[in-house]
Design an enzyme around this catalytic site. Sequence first.
Site, PDB file in Angstrom:
ATOM      1  N   LYS A  15      10.253  55.637  57.882  1.00  0.00           N
ATOM      2  CA  LYS A  15      10.704  54.732  58.940  1.00  0.00           C
ATOM      3  C   LYS A  15       9.716  54.731  60.103  1.00  0.00           C
ATOM      4  CE  LYS A  15      15.442  55.926  57.801  1.00  0.00           C
ATOM      5  NZ  LYS A  15      16.674  56.634  58.163  1.00  0.00           N
ATOM      6  N   CYS A  59      37.939  68.697  10.448  1.00  0.00           N
ATOM      7  CA  CYS A  59      39.088  69.101   9.623  1.00  0.00           C
ATOM      8  C   CYS A  59      39.524  68.031   8.638  1.00  0.00           C
ATOM      9  CB  CYS A  59      40.269  69.452  10.525  1.00  0.00           C
ATOM     10  SG  CYS A  59      41.002  68.012  11.314  1.00  0.00           S
ATOM     11  N   CYS A  72      43.624  71.254  13.983  1.00  0.00           N
ATOM     12  CA  CYS A  72      42.182  71.065  13.790  1.00  0.00           C
ATOM     13  C   CYS A  72      41.421  72.278  14.344  1.00  0.00           C
ATOM     14  CB  CYS A  72      41.731  69.795  14.503  1.00  0.00           C
ATOM     15  SG  CYS A  72      39.952  69.584  14.473  1.00  0.00           S
ATOM     16  N   CYS A 129      38.387  63.170  10.858  1.00  0.00           N
ATOM     17  CA  CYS A 129      37.753  64.137  11.757  1.00  0.00           C
ATOM     18  C   CYS A 129      36.653  64.896  11.003  1.00  0.00           C
ATOM     19  CB  CYS A 129      38.807  65.110  12.282  1.00  0.00           C
ATOM     20  SG  CYS A 129      38.107  66.521  13.150  1.00  0.00           S
ATOM     21  N   GLU A 165      11.953  60.997  55.608  1.00  0.00           N
ATOM     22  CA  GLU A 165      13.253  61.639  55.351  1.00  0.00           C
ATOM     23  C   GLU A 165      13.543  61.634  53.859  1.00  0.00           C
ATOM     24  OE1 GLU A 165      16.259  59.426  57.463  1.00  0.00           O
ATOM     25  OE2 GLU A 165      15.142  59.629  59.338  1.00  0.00           O
ATOM     26  N   ASP A 220      36.081  83.448  55.638  1.00  0.00           N
ATOM     27  CA  ASP A 220      37.045  82.403  55.291  1.00  0.00           C
ATOM     28  C   ASP A 220      38.451  82.833  55.696  1.00  0.00           C
ATOM     29  OD1 ASP A 220      34.869  81.263  54.233  1.00  0.00           O
ATOM     30  OD2 ASP A 220      35.611  81.127  52.169  1.00  0.00           O
ATOM     31  N   ALA A 221      38.747  84.108  55.476  1.00  0.00           N
ATOM     32  CA  ALA A 221      40.093  84.599  55.793  1.00  0.00           C
ATOM     33  C   ALA A 221      40.368  84.492  57.295  1.00  0.00           C
ATOM     34  CB  ALA A 221      40.243  86.037  55.341  1.00  0.00           C
ATOM     35  N   CYS A 245      41.171  63.136  17.142  1.00  0.00           N
ATOM     36  CA  CYS A 245      41.683  63.711  15.898  1.00  0.00           C
ATOM     37  C   CYS A 245      43.133  64.084  16.175  1.00  0.00           C
ATOM     38  CB  CYS A 245      40.876  64.953  15.533  1.00  0.00           C
ATOM     39  SG  CYS A 245      41.713  65.980  14.309  1.00  0.00           S
ATOM     40  N   LYS A 252      10.383  55.636  45.667  1.00  0.00           N
ATOM     41  CA  LYS A 252      11.310  56.152  44.658  1.00  0.00           C
ATOM     42  C   LYS A 252      10.595  57.081  43.691  1.00  0.00           C
ATOM     43  CE  LYS A 252      14.865  53.799  43.502  1.00  0.00           C
ATOM     44  NZ  LYS A 252      16.321  53.905  43.591  1.00  0.00           N
ATOM     45  N   GLU A 279      24.717  58.785  55.044  1.00  0.00           N
ATOM     46  CA  GLU A 279      24.987  58.852  53.609  1.00  0.00           C
ATOM     47  C   GLU A 279      26.114  59.837  53.305  1.00  0.00           C
ATOM     48  OE1 GLU A 279      23.103  56.685  52.222  1.00  0.00           O
ATOM     49  OE2 GLU A 279      23.043  57.107  50.057  1.00  0.00           O
ATOM     50  N   ASP A 302      40.984  80.882  58.049  1.00  0.00           N
ATOM     51  CA  ASP A 302      42.325  80.474  57.611  1.00  0.00           C
ATOM     52  C   ASP A 302      43.383  80.937  58.608  1.00  0.00           C
ATOM     53  OD1 ASP A 302      41.195  79.349  55.442  1.00  0.00           O
ATOM     54  OD2 ASP A 302      41.734  80.946  54.037  1.00  0.00           O
ATOM     55  N   ASP A 332      21.005  60.602  47.597  1.00  0.00           N
ATOM     56  CA  ASP A 332      21.585  59.734  46.577  1.00  0.00           C
ATOM     57  C   ASP A 332      23.109  59.743  46.647  1.00  0.00           C
ATOM     58  OD1 ASP A 332      21.513  57.929  44.595  1.00  0.00           O
ATOM     59  OD2 ASP A 332      20.877  59.292  43.012  1.00  0.00           O
ATOM     60  N   ARG A 377      29.668  50.417  52.879  1.00  0.00           N
ATOM     61  CA  ARG A 377      28.668  49.381  53.103  1.00  0.00           C
ATOM     62  C   ARG A 377      29.167  48.023  52.602  1.00  0.00           C
ATOM     63  NH1 ARG A 377      24.327  47.409  50.015  1.00  0.00           N
ATOM     64  NH2 ARG A 377      22.842  46.372  51.374  1.00  0.00           N
ATOM     65  N   LYS A 423      15.594  60.664  50.661  1.00  0.00           N
ATOM     66  CA  LYS A 423      16.485  59.554  50.324  1.00  0.00           C
ATOM     67  C   LYS A 423      17.663  60.138  49.544  1.00  0.00           C
ATOM     68  CE  LYS A 423      16.370  54.800  48.646  1.00  0.00           C
ATOM     69  NZ  LYS A 423      17.621  54.806  47.927  1.00  0.00           N
ATOM     70  N   SER A 471      19.694  47.169  53.074  1.00  0.00           N
ATOM     71  CA  SER A 471      19.205  48.153  52.107  1.00  0.00           C
ATOM     72  C   SER A 471      17.695  48.290  52.334  1.00  0.00           C
ATOM     73  CB  SER A 471      19.546  47.726  50.687  1.00  0.00           C
ATOM     74  OG  SER A 471      18.752  46.649  50.334  1.00  0.00           O
ATOM     75  N   LEU A 472      17.001  48.925  51.429  1.00  0.00           N
ATOM     76  CA  LEU A 472      15.572  49.169  51.637  1.00  0.00           C
ATOM     77  C   LEU A 472      14.775  48.604  50.477  1.00  0.00           C
ATOM     78  CD1 LEU A 472      15.821  52.942  52.626  1.00  0.00           C
ATOM     79  CD2 LEU A 472      15.262  51.055  54.170  1.00  0.00           C
ATOM     80  N   TYR A 486      22.029  59.187  59.854  1.00  0.00           N
ATOM     81  CA  TYR A 486      20.626  58.824  60.057  1.00  0.00           C
ATOM     82  C   TYR A 486      20.417  57.569  60.910  1.00  0.00           C
ATOM     83  CZ  TYR A 486      21.593  56.432  55.543  1.00  0.00           C
ATOM     84  OH  TYR A 486      22.150  55.700  54.540  1.00  0.00           O
TER      85      TYR A 486
HETATM   86  S1  IVH Z   1      18.047  54.177  56.255  1.00  0.00           S
HETATM   87  C1  IVH Z   1      18.100  49.855  57.589  1.00  0.00           C
HETATM   88  N1  IVH Z   1      17.745  56.672  55.486  1.00  0.00           N
HETATM   89  O1  IVH Z   1      19.283  54.245  50.593  1.00  0.00           O
HETATM   90  C2  IVH Z   1      17.872  51.191  56.982  1.00  0.00           C
HETATM   91  N2  IVH Z   1      18.840  55.167  54.010  1.00  0.00           N
HETATM   92  O2  IVH Z   1      18.188  52.036  49.019  1.00  0.00           O
HETATM   93  C3  IVH Z   1      19.074  51.700  56.340  1.00  0.00           C
HETATM   94  N3  IVH Z   1      19.642  56.174  51.925  1.00  0.00           N
HETATM   95  O3  IVH Z   1      21.559  51.791  51.651  1.00  0.00           O
HETATM   96  C4  IVH Z   1      18.927  52.863  55.498  1.00  0.00           C
HETATM   97  N4  IVH Z   1      18.946  58.221  52.378  1.00  0.00           N
HETATM   98  O4  IVH Z   1      22.414  54.224  51.386  1.00  0.00           O
HETATM   99  C5  IVH Z   1      18.216  55.449  55.174  1.00  0.00           C
HETATM  100  N5  IVH Z   1      17.448  58.906  54.941  1.00  0.00           N
HETATM  101  C6  IVH Z   1      17.919  57.699  54.636  1.00  0.00           C
HETATM  102  C7  IVH Z   1      18.585  57.445  53.416  1.00  0.00           C
HETATM  103  C8  IVH Z   1      19.031  56.152  53.146  1.00  0.00           C
HETATM  104  C9  IVH Z   1      19.575  57.445  51.505  1.00  0.00           C
HETATM  105  C10 IVH Z   1      20.251  55.069  51.174  1.00  0.00           C
HETATM  106  C11 IVH Z   1      21.140  54.152  51.968  1.00  0.00           C
HETATM  107  C12 IVH Z   1      20.567  52.776  51.756  1.00  0.00           C
HETATM  108  C13 IVH Z   1      19.824  52.946  50.468  1.00  0.00           C
HETATM  109  C14 IVH Z   1      18.758  51.907  50.273  1.00  0.00           C
END
Ligand code: IVH
Length: 673
Positions: free
Chosen positions: A297, A419, A439, A416, A116, A36-37, A434, A321, A181, A40, A120, A139, A118, A85-86, A233
């Site tokens: 996918k 106290c 306290c 409280c 892949e 790191d140094a 409080c 999920k 993401e 920097d 969060d 998004r 997912k 979304s999915l 992705y």
């Molecule tokens: S692909 C059209 N790949 O999950 C396909 N999404 O519940 C678009 N997410 O809105 C998404 N990991 O924010 C894809 N490996 C991954 C993901 C991923 C997380 C999220 C993404 C999406 C949401 C849907």
Amino acid sequence: MPTATKDIEKKIEALREKIRYHEYRYYVLDDPEISDAEFDKLMEALKKLEADHPDQVTPDSPTQRVGGKPREGFVKARHSSPMLSLDNTYNEDELRAWERRVHELSGRKDVEYMCELKLDGMSMALRYADGHLERGITRGDGSEGEDVTLNVRTVRSVPLSIAKEKLKKAGIPADFEVRGEMLMPIAGFQKMNEERERQGLSKFANPRNAAAGTVRQLEPSITAQRRLDFFGYQLLKAGRTYFDRHSETMDALETAGFKVNRHRRLVKNIAGVWEFIREWEEKRESLPYEIDGIVIKVDHRNVQEELGFTGKAPRWAIAYKYAARGGITQIENIIVQVGRTGKLTPVAMLKSISIGGTTVSRATLHNMDEIERLGVKVGDWVEVERGGDVIPKVVRVVDDKDHPRGTREFQMPEKCPVCGGNVVRTPGEADHRCVNANCPAKLRETILHFAARSVMNIDGLGDALVNQLTDRGLVKNVADIYKITKDDLLKLERVGDKSAQNVLNEIDRSKKLPLERVIYGLGIRFVGERTAEFLAEHFGSLDALMNATEEELQEVNEVGPRVSESILEFFQEPRNRELVEQLRKAGLTFAGKKKERGTKLAGKTFVLTGTLAHYTRDEAKKMIEDAGGRVSGSVSKKTDYVVAGEDAGSKLDKAKELGVKVVDEKAMKELLS
Ligand code: IVH
């Protein structure tokens, strides 16, 4: 162009490339080659060169990640094609049903799938033009998001620019879009929440909310402090998938220098998918970030195109999920805990259950608003979730024939519980506090904060010992820690000769810790680790800090009206001044290294307004201060110069009105050099 300028230009660009490479090793590959140094040092060298040659600063320089002034809101931006979304599945049958549909609609049975994680976080689109990051867009509703470019630029794993040769090698065109993401790793999330708790701020519920809140921060320097990470992705050109196969996209993004999740696998059927899902169900606990499932996918673009979309989700991809790490149990009681700032937190005492291998017997209910939102009563059955945070939370009340409702309503006590002091709720705030300054609960938490690892690091001074010391009146404030004797300790339960000596050694050792730790340890509201560092650096001693005026305090990096007021209030209180004197007597570090300052601008007061082209506010401020000048927040007759950048507002008007000298960025540079 003269040769000398050309040479400098080359030198600067070479240094940038070097820094970009090391950023990539560190933030994308998690595999740094230099310390790191050393890193920097490279950054410092580049900053210096750029300061000497401001005309050479380009927006994609690694020094330019944080910039721009706080904004009032974000501008909307349309997506090049909808961000979908999915659809979700929750078991193997649903997955097989999805595969059957894929086979039917595509008329093929030999479909390959990419599995892949997912992640969060929140999805984002990054647009690059001619290899340079141009825009980062959230998004939003899928067709339109918010332009959060300045915040995205602070994320170190997002390349600000990619060399032409690199794009060529990856087979990526110069204008393209990467979707992926944005997330906050768990460690950073926990650290941030601990810090917020110490500062008396509300905590984020989980890393996803923290990431979303951070991306939408109006102040880019705050986003920069809270480390986010971006995983790509998808790769689009003019809104359309670019490569023939998704697996190719992932490889190409990797080659171009994007962070791509390496936990991915190309499989030939649902059996392969299922294996991947089972594997990660266990392994996900060991990841440094949170995932909430697996995304599957279809790999070939032509099959994807045949399958198309439903309303909001592609038919060619699906999410599996994982069940939330939670469970259902009963609330046996609701108790109230009192924190360092006096905040009362209701805590649900639960019939113990095991969640993901950990026994959970209590969960936070945060505050009265949350209790009302959940509608929770003592005796209720509730669903409890353990997220990225260590503290489990109640997510909902379960109400069915197997789980009858509880009957006893919870009410926040008027006194409280520790106290007996008065409890108040300031209108507009969610928290009850409080108000008794003495306290014992506040005292306990204050002592624990002082002894914490990141503060005075007094190992051994934990819950059990602090409780006994405060209960017996041996410690009434943090200075009393330094008066503890071995005899005191030996009178306590479960303290032997050896452990007593260890604690005393630790206490003694803490006296040598630097000034910023002492400042942090005082527990001044809103003064966290970082602010304490800035204060120590700026004032160089506790005495100078104690006697600083509001104006002087606001000269410090990141100190605004709220923080300065809190510091002033703290030192105005006679008991706190007395406390400081006792700490001085105990021999703690009261002096630090004040940043060496020049004399060129000694005695001159500056006010900055508008956006400067080459520096952030903080950078300009630092340069002026390093030259001995002062930077103030408001224009008065005493102001010597107002530095006006683009979009300068009322401060410029005020300067003109008072006849204060107004200079531009270039003139400021000249004053400095
Ligand atoms: S692909 C059209 N790949 O999950 C396909 N999404 O519940 C678009 N997410 O809105 C998404 N990991 O924010 C894809 N490996 C991954 C993901 C991923 C997380 C999220 C993404 C999406 C949401 C849907």
